[in-house]
Design an enzyme around this catalytic site. Structure first.
Site, PDB file in Angstrom:
ATOM      1  N   CYS A  30      77.178  53.687  38.924  1.00 20.53           N
ATOM      2  CA  CYS A  30      77.250  54.850  38.039  1.00 20.53           C
ATOM      3  C   CYS A  30      78.634  54.849  37.412  1.00 20.53           C
ATOM      4  O   CYS A  30      79.277  53.796  37.316  1.00 20.53           O
ATOM      5  CB  CYS A  30      76.904  56.146  38.767  1.00 20.53           C
ATOM      6  SG  CYS A  30      78.035  56.650  40.068  1.00 20.53           S
ATOM      7  N   GLY A  31      79.126  55.986  36.995  1.00 25.64           N
ATOM      8  CA  GLY A  31      80.438  56.007  36.364  1.00 25.64           C
ATOM      9  C   GLY A  31      81.552  55.711  37.351  1.00 25.64           C
ATOM     10  O   GLY A  31      82.466  54.935  37.072  1.00 25.64           O
ATOM     11  N   THR A  32      81.467  56.343  38.519  1.00 21.72           N
ATOM     12  CA  THR A  32      82.528  56.205  39.524  1.00 21.72           C
ATOM     13  C   THR A  32      82.057  55.619  40.849  1.00 21.72           C
ATOM     14  O   THR A  32      82.884  55.235  41.671  1.00 21.72           O
ATOM     15  CB  THR A  32      83.095  57.599  39.864  1.00 21.72           C
ATOM     16  OG1 THR A  32      82.021  58.393  40.404  1.00 21.72           O
ATOM     17  CG2 THR A  32      83.680  58.284  38.641  1.00 21.72           C
ATOM     18  N   GLY A  33      80.767  55.640  41.082  1.00 27.42           N
ATOM     19  CA  GLY A  33      80.217  55.267  42.388  1.00 27.42           C
ATOM     20  C   GLY A  33      80.062  56.477  43.303  1.00 27.42           C
ATOM     21  O   GLY A  33      79.260  56.466  44.231  1.00 27.42           O
ATOM     22  N   GLY A  37      78.989  59.754  42.720  1.00 29.33           N
ATOM     23  CA  GLY A  37      77.762  60.558  42.627  1.00 29.33           C
ATOM     24  C   GLY A  37      76.598  59.860  43.307  1.00 29.33           C
ATOM     25  O   GLY A  37      75.854  60.470  44.098  1.00 29.33           O
ATOM     26  N   ASP A  76      72.695  54.400  36.627  1.00 30.41           N
ATOM     27  CA  ASP A  76      72.403  55.411  35.607  1.00 30.41           C
ATOM     28  C   ASP A  76      72.897  54.843  34.277  1.00 30.41           C
ATOM     29  O   ASP A  76      73.237  53.652  34.178  1.00 30.41           O
ATOM     30  CB  ASP A  76      73.038  56.758  35.973  1.00 30.41           C
ATOM     31  CG  ASP A  76      74.558  56.749  35.913  1.00 30.41           C
ATOM     32  OD1 ASP A  76      75.144  55.690  35.616  1.00 30.41           O
ATOM     33  OD2 ASP A  76      75.169  57.807  36.165  1.00 30.41           O
ATOM     34  N   HIS A  77      72.932  55.696  33.246  1.00 32.01           N
ATOM     35  CA  HIS A  77      73.337  55.219  31.919  1.00 32.01           C
ATOM     36  C   HIS A  77      74.773  54.682  31.929  1.00 32.01           C
ATOM     37  O   HIS A  77      75.080  53.704  31.256  1.00 32.01           O
ATOM     38  CB  HIS A  77      73.214  56.351  30.889  1.00 32.01           C
ATOM     39  CG  HIS A  77      73.974  57.586  31.280  1.00 32.01           C
ATOM     40  ND1 HIS A  77      73.511  58.433  32.273  1.00 32.01           N
ATOM     41  CD2 HIS A  77      75.150  58.098  30.869  1.00 32.01           C
ATOM     42  CE1 HIS A  77      74.377  59.419  32.424  1.00 32.01           C
ATOM     43  NE2 HIS A  77      75.382  59.237  31.589  1.00 32.01           N
ATOM     44  N   ARG A 101      83.094  52.773  35.242  1.00 29.14           N
ATOM     45  CA  ARG A 101      84.173  53.289  34.396  1.00 29.14           C
ATOM     46  C   ARG A 101      85.557  53.012  34.981  1.00 29.14           C
ATOM     47  O   ARG A 101      86.557  53.336  34.354  1.00 29.14           O
ATOM     48  CB  ARG A 101      83.976  54.794  34.165  1.00 29.14           C
ATOM     49  CG  ARG A 101      82.768  55.075  33.280  1.00 29.14           C
ATOM     50  CD  ARG A 101      82.526  56.555  33.082  1.00 29.14           C
ATOM     51  NE  ARG A 101      81.401  56.763  32.166  1.00 29.14           N
ATOM     52  CZ  ARG A 101      80.632  57.840  32.177  1.00 29.14           C
ATOM     53  NH1 ARG A 101      80.849  58.817  33.045  1.00 29.14           N
ATOM     54  NH2 ARG A 101      79.644  57.937  31.318  1.00 29.14           N
ATOM     55  N   HIS A 123      82.346  47.132  59.114  1.00 24.53           N
ATOM     56  CA  HIS A 123      82.753  48.271  59.946  1.00 24.53           C
ATOM     57  C   HIS A 123      81.847  49.483  59.803  1.00 24.53           C
ATOM     58  O   HIS A 123      81.799  50.323  60.682  1.00 24.53           O
ATOM     59  CB  HIS A 123      84.200  48.685  59.614  1.00 24.53           C
ATOM     60  CG  HIS A 123      85.209  47.760  60.217  1.00 24.53           C
ATOM     61  ND1 HIS A 123      86.529  48.103  60.385  1.00 24.53           N
ATOM     62  CD2 HIS A 123      85.093  46.497  60.701  1.00 24.53           C
ATOM     63  CE1 HIS A 123      87.181  47.090  60.942  1.00 24.53           C
ATOM     64  NE2 HIS A 123      86.329  46.100  61.131  1.00 24.53           N
TER      65      HIS A 123
HETATM   66  C1  RB5 Z   1      77.549  60.142  34.264  1.00 26.61           C
HETATM   67  O1  RB5 Z   1      78.182  60.590  33.150  1.00 26.61           O
HETATM   68  C2  RB5 Z   1      78.461  60.208  35.473  1.00 26.61           C
HETATM   69  O2  RB5 Z   1      78.696  61.517  35.843  1.00 26.61           O
HETATM   70  C3  RB5 Z   1      77.863  59.445  36.618  1.00 26.61           C
HETATM   71  O3  RB5 Z   1      77.633  58.129  36.218  1.00 26.61           O
HETATM   72  C4  RB5 Z   1      78.685  59.287  37.876  1.00 26.61           C
HETATM   73  O4  RB5 Z   1      79.991  58.882  37.575  1.00 26.61           O
HETATM   74  C5  RB5 Z   1      78.689  60.334  38.838  1.00 26.61           C
HETATM   75  O5  RB5 Z   1      79.291  60.175  39.903  1.00 26.61           O
END
Ligand code: RB5
Length: 124
Positions: free
Chosen positions: A64-67, A69, A8-9, A108, A97
């Site tokens: 993504c930001g954290t993986g 989502g 994503d962005h 992030r 595993h």
């Molecule tokens: C986008 O702002 C963020 O919510 C997405 O990248 C992700 O971290 C969700 O898990």
């Protein structure tokens, strides 16, 4: 074997760096996004997961930001087994595993150098 990657962005810049650093060895199909304009990540996660799940041996990388989502959504697709990776151990164990076929990572919370190494560990 096909390798897919998407973000994503929040993951756009890191995805680009991963493709740049590993693209010679792993000929990724880059399914986007191609700008850092804000998008909803679920559609992206579903698209790549359907491709990976429908091709024997295919592997995917989602950023993504954290993986988190991306992995939550990816795991709703039958045949997709997505794991959040955040260190060398989780990257390797995801394959060994958990038989994961998609790695999800966070732009992030993981530096480029580490992220590239984790993706390499996962794909190998
Ligand atoms: C986008 O702002 C963020 O919510 C997405 O990248 C992700 O971290 C969700 O898990």
């Amino acid at each position: 074997m096909n390798y897919y990657i998407a973000s994503d962005h929040a993951g756009f810049a890191l995805k680009g760096r991963i493709v740049f650093r590993l693209g010679k060895k792993y000929d990724f199909f880059d399914l986007g996004v191609f700008t850092d304009e804000r998008v909803d990540y679920p559609k992206i996660a579903i698209d790549i997961s359907k491709k990976v799940a429908s091709e024997k041996g295919a592997l995917g990388v989602l950023v993504c930001g954290t993986g988190n989502g991306m992995s939550i959504v990816a795991n709703k697709v039958k045949g997709a087994r997505a794991a959040v990776i955040y260190d060398g151990f989780t990257a390797k164990m995801a394959r060994q595993h958990n038989n994961a076929n998609i790695a999800c990572l966070g732009a992030r919370n993981i530096a480029e150098q580490v992220a590239v190494a984790l993706v390499k560990d996962f794909l190998e």
